[in-house]
Design an enzyme around this catalytic site. Structure first.
Site, PDB file in Angstrom:
ATOM      1  N   SER A 174       0.815  -1.207   0.000  1.00  0.00           N
ATOM      2  CA  SER A 174       0.000   0.000   0.000  1.00  0.00           C
ATOM      3  C   SER A 174       0.855   1.267   0.000  1.00  0.00           C
ATOM      4  O   SER A 174       1.595   1.518  -0.940  1.00  0.00           O
ATOM      5  CB  SER A 174      -0.966  -0.034   1.192  1.00  0.00           C
ATOM      6  OG  SER A 174      -1.921   0.988   1.102  1.00  0.00           O
ATOM      7  N   ASP A 333      -1.380   1.775  -4.141  1.00  0.00           N
ATOM      8  CA  ASP A 333      -2.230   0.654  -4.555  1.00  0.00           C
ATOM      9  C   ASP A 333      -3.688   1.080  -4.720  1.00  0.00           C
ATOM     10  O   ASP A 333      -4.569   0.235  -4.908  1.00  0.00           O
ATOM     11  CB  ASP A 333      -2.115  -0.520  -3.580  1.00  0.00           C
ATOM     12  CG  ASP A 333      -2.704  -0.226  -2.214  1.00  0.00           C
ATOM     13  OD1 ASP A 333      -2.657   0.947  -1.782  1.00  0.00           O
ATOM     14  OD2 ASP A 333      -3.210  -1.153  -1.559  1.00  0.00           O
ATOM     15  N   ARG A 336      -6.735   4.064  -1.038  1.00  0.00           N
ATOM     16  CA  ARG A 336      -6.995   5.200  -0.157  1.00  0.00           C
ATOM     17  C   ARG A 336      -6.966   6.487  -0.985  1.00  0.00           C
ATOM     18  O   ARG A 336      -6.411   6.533  -2.083  1.00  0.00           O
ATOM     19  CB  ARG A 336      -5.969   5.262   0.971  1.00  0.00           C
ATOM     20  CG  ARG A 336      -5.894   3.967   1.753  1.00  0.00           C
ATOM     21  CD  ARG A 336      -5.188   4.131   3.080  1.00  0.00           C
ATOM     22  NE  ARG A 336      -3.919   4.805   2.950  1.00  0.00           N
ATOM     23  CZ  ARG A 336      -3.310   5.439   3.952  1.00  0.00           C
ATOM     24  NH1 ARG A 336      -3.874   5.507   5.127  1.00  0.00           N
ATOM     25  NH2 ARG A 336      -2.143   6.010   3.768  1.00  0.00           N
ATOM     26  N   GLU A 433     -12.389   4.735   7.600  1.00  0.00           N
ATOM     27  CA  GLU A 433     -11.415   4.806   8.680  1.00  0.00           C
ATOM     28  C   GLU A 433     -10.653   6.113   8.525  1.00  0.00           C
ATOM     29  O   GLU A 433     -10.460   6.604   7.403  1.00  0.00           O
ATOM     30  CB  GLU A 433     -10.470   3.609   8.674  1.00  0.00           C
ATOM     31  CG  GLU A 433      -9.667   3.436   7.406  1.00  0.00           C
ATOM     32  CD  GLU A 433      -8.813   2.176   7.424  1.00  0.00           C
ATOM     33  OE1 GLU A 433      -8.887   1.408   8.399  1.00  0.00           O
ATOM     34  OE2 GLU A 433      -8.071   1.958   6.448  1.00  0.00           O
ATOM     35  N   SER A 435      -7.701   6.976   8.511  1.00  0.00           N
ATOM     36  CA  SER A 435      -6.477   6.986   7.702  1.00  0.00           C
ATOM     37  C   SER A 435      -6.818   6.969   6.215  1.00  0.00           C
ATOM     38  O   SER A 435      -6.296   6.173   5.438  1.00  0.00           O
ATOM     39  CB  SER A 435      -5.580   5.808   8.078  1.00  0.00           C
ATOM     40  OG  SER A 435      -6.291   4.589   8.018  1.00  0.00           O
ATOM     41  N   LYS A 447     -11.831  -0.852   1.543  1.00  0.00           N
ATOM     42  CA  LYS A 447     -11.705   0.547   1.131  1.00  0.00           C
ATOM     43  C   LYS A 447     -11.281   0.609  -0.334  1.00  0.00           C
ATOM     44  O   LYS A 447     -10.621  -0.293  -0.844  1.00  0.00           O
ATOM     45  CB  LYS A 447     -10.723   1.286   2.026  1.00  0.00           C
ATOM     46  CG  LYS A 447      -9.340   0.681   2.129  1.00  0.00           C
ATOM     47  CD  LYS A 447      -8.528   1.447   3.164  1.00  0.00           C
ATOM     48  CE  LYS A 447      -7.143   0.843   3.357  1.00  0.00           C
ATOM     49  NZ  LYS A 447      -7.188  -0.437   4.108  1.00  0.00           N
TER      50      LYS A 447
END
Length: 620
Positions: A174, A333, A336, A433, A435, A447
């Site tokens: 990630s 990745d 997010r 979340e 983050s 996510k």
């Protein structure tokens, strides 16, 4: 873990290595016998030749364990690192466990994806590790859906459900530093692996350490008739499903709002471009220096968009040049999303994960309500967030009548809970979340930065028609539901023993088995410790959230209403701290709360973390 240090979730190898030269020699012999990668084999041989016993012990006498995002460690030689041999061993253990759980594994198979990470010195790349993962399954006649090129992490859980396979594996670290890589496992429901599967798979790994005959055959995926490439099918299905989250296609096609997108040298560029097309938008403007994969992440100090404006310099510079008001940043990745917006004074506002959670929660509920005029339908609606995230969705839920639930940190907890809710006939609109991880709708139980990026774009385009900026709408949300003032940061700590010592001190603060009553001058009302299962706010002192003994996390509720959590990261060598004040709706003067929150955080750091005494490294 991060920054190339020892895996913070590593455990001593059972039955192999604990102490003494004899155990180390045994581990060394096994490594040299089993490892067929000449570079990592030579690395261990050199350490042995140079007499580096401590480093050999760190590399050979510990094995990775499943954290909040699967296995994650630095790339390099040794059982505690990500490399060809440890990925083969992990996959052999996973296969054996899947055989126990699924009698039809030979019909269903598995799906495997990978990002663009790589390290020349260990000849370790995500693509090669994915090919070796595939070889283990193919060598045992298990069908494999191996993507032919890099994909966003959310494509793997999406494919698990679409293809009805038994499990999915994503090779990724990630947003971790370039030295790291990881092995993320999804169960048949498309949610990240959780208990009890994680510990049982680790046991199966221990029982299948010696590589099987075909496990080193990385070319097997090129020739086996049991290998299929799901790329075109999954991409097409995903982009079609994505349209379910689009509510203003005509408006999108006409908007004057311009967007810049950076993929942080990762996988996101092509997929975000396609997502914008699916929503009827003109393409976002890519940051040319960052749109193509680069395992060195050469233009950013770290590949984590959560770090804020300091890693968005190129994107903001391009946005100012192109007259774009909104910057969208997916991590390497693409699971997010970070968002920045230019303000009237020319400065840029980088939204926190909690602020984006408030905005997307409001947006997803507003879009749902526009299509559900019957107010009774709202009783079936749910939103979720992790317990260290803002409670702003709870405020929305109380005001609007839907349900809100919180989980332990990590989307593995959110994903599995969403699966339960859907199976019981509930509707889940959104989860997040702090983050910067967001799940809009239920395309998959994880996510997804790609869908979040285009949903934010549609929200911004809609708000423009109301003469509102994203920041202005955020303030509207806080006026309606109450200001939620939160702060999140971290200290780096590369010594797992120090991390454990800090938390054990809090459990035995002034006397044994006694938590603190004060933090500086701030009185503590309740304490929840999910590592031990203690919660002083419950009649039986037992935590409602599941006990998680493998992680460190203590939450303090203060008499002044602030809630703060200290937590050891499950993916990086960090101690994170979270704090939030929730003001009642209508209270616009938040300066006092801001000041009080800052004072409390200072006390928390000084008295509970003791950074100088413990050698903690502050966030730069």
């Amino acid at each position: 873990m991060g920054d190339g240090g020892q895996d913070i979730n590593a455990n001593p190898l059972k039955g192999d290595v604990h102490d003494g030269d004899q155990e180390l020699e045994r581990a060394l012999d096994r490594w040299l016998l089993w490892d067929q990668n000449p570079k990592t084999k030579a690395e261990i041989e050199k350490l042995h030749h140079d007499g580096k016993k401590k480093e050999l012990r760190d590399r050979l006498c510990y094995r990775m364990t499943f954290g909040t995002a699967g296995l994650r460690s630095s790339m390099g030689a040794g059982f505690s690192c990500i490399n060809d041999l440890t990925i083969i061993q992990s996959t052999q253990g996973l296969l054996k466990y899947l055989e126990r759980c699924f009698s039809d594994l030979e019909q269903r198979g598995v799906v495997i994806g990978y990002d663009t990470r790589g390290q020349e010195k260990s000849r370790c790349s995500s693509m090669r590790l994915a090919q070796l993962t595939a070889a283990v399954f193919l060598g045992k006649e298990i069908p494999v859906y191996l993507f032919s090129t890099y994909v966003p992490t959310p494509f793997v859980p999406y494919a698990v459900r679409q293809l009805h396979v038994a499990a999915g594996v994503m090779i990724t670290a990630s947003h971790n530093p370039k030295e790291d890589n990881g092995y993320k496992v999804y169960w048949e429901n498309g949610a990240q692996l959780g208990a009890p599967h994680d510990k049982r798979i680790l046991q199966c790994i221990e029982e299948n350490l010696e590589p099987w005959q075909e496990s080193w055959n990385g070319n097997l995926s090129d020739v086996s008739p049991l290998r299929q490439d799901p790329l075109n099918e999954i991409s097409a299905l995903y982009m079609e499903d994505l349209k379910k989250l689009c509510f203003h296609r005509e408006l999108n096609s006409k908007t004057s709002v311009k967007f810049v997108h950076t993929s942080f040298h990762g996988v996101g560029h092509d997929y975000v471009q396609a997502a914008f097309k699916a929503f009827g938008f003109a393409p976002p403007i890519p940051v040319p220096e960052q749109k193509d994969p680069d395992p060195e992440f050469s233009t950013v100090k770290c590949p984590n968009p959560e770090e804020g404006e300091c890693v968005l310099v190129l994107a903001i510079k391009l946005a100012e040049k192109e007259g774009a008001r909104v910057v969208l940043a997916t991590d390497p990745d693409a699971d997010r999303l970070a968002v920045a917006e230019e303000q009237e004074d020319g400065r840029w506002k980088v939204f926190s994960g909690n602020e984006l959670g408030a905005l997307l929660g409001w947006w997803m509920f507003s879009c749902w309500r526009s299509e559900h005029p019957d107010l009774s339908d709202v009783k079936n609606v749910y939103m979720l967030a992790t317990t260290v995230s803002s409670k702003v969705l709870q405020a929305l839920a109380v005001h609007e009548g839907f349900h809100f639930e919180e989980t332990l940190p990590g989307f593995k907890w959110i994903g599995n809970r969403i699966d339960e809710l859907l199976q019981s006939g509930k509707e889940v609109l959104f989860a997040f979340e702090e983050s910067i991880g967001f799940m809009c709708g239920t395309l998959m139980f994880d996510k997804d930065g790609v869908s979040a990026a285009v949903v934010v774009a549609e929200m911004a385009a809609y708000l423009e028609t109301r003469n509102l900026t994203i920041v202005q709408q955020l303030n509207n949300i806080y006026r309606t539901y109450g200001h939620h003032i939160s702060r999140t940061s971290y200290f780096k700590c590369y010594d797992p023993a120090t991390i454990k010592k800090i938390f054990e001190r809090l459990r035995n603060y002034e006397t044994e088995s006694q938590y603190p009553c004060l933090c500086g001058s701030f009185e503590i009302l309740h304490i929840r410790d999910v590592t031990t299962g203690f919660d002083s706010s419950q009649p039986n002192n037992k935590s409602v959230l599941p006990v998680s003994r493998s992680s460190q996390m203590i939450t303090f509720t203060f008499l002044n209403g602030c809630v703060s959590t200290l937590r050891a990261s499950g993916t990086e060598p960090k101690i994170k701290y979270y704090a939030e004040f929730c003001a009642p709706p209508g209270q616009s003067d938040t300066a006092h709360l801001e000041e009080e929150l800052n004072r409390l955080i200072d006390a928390l750091v000084k008295h509970f973390l003791e950074p100088e005494k413990n050698g903690l490294i502050a966030r730069v």
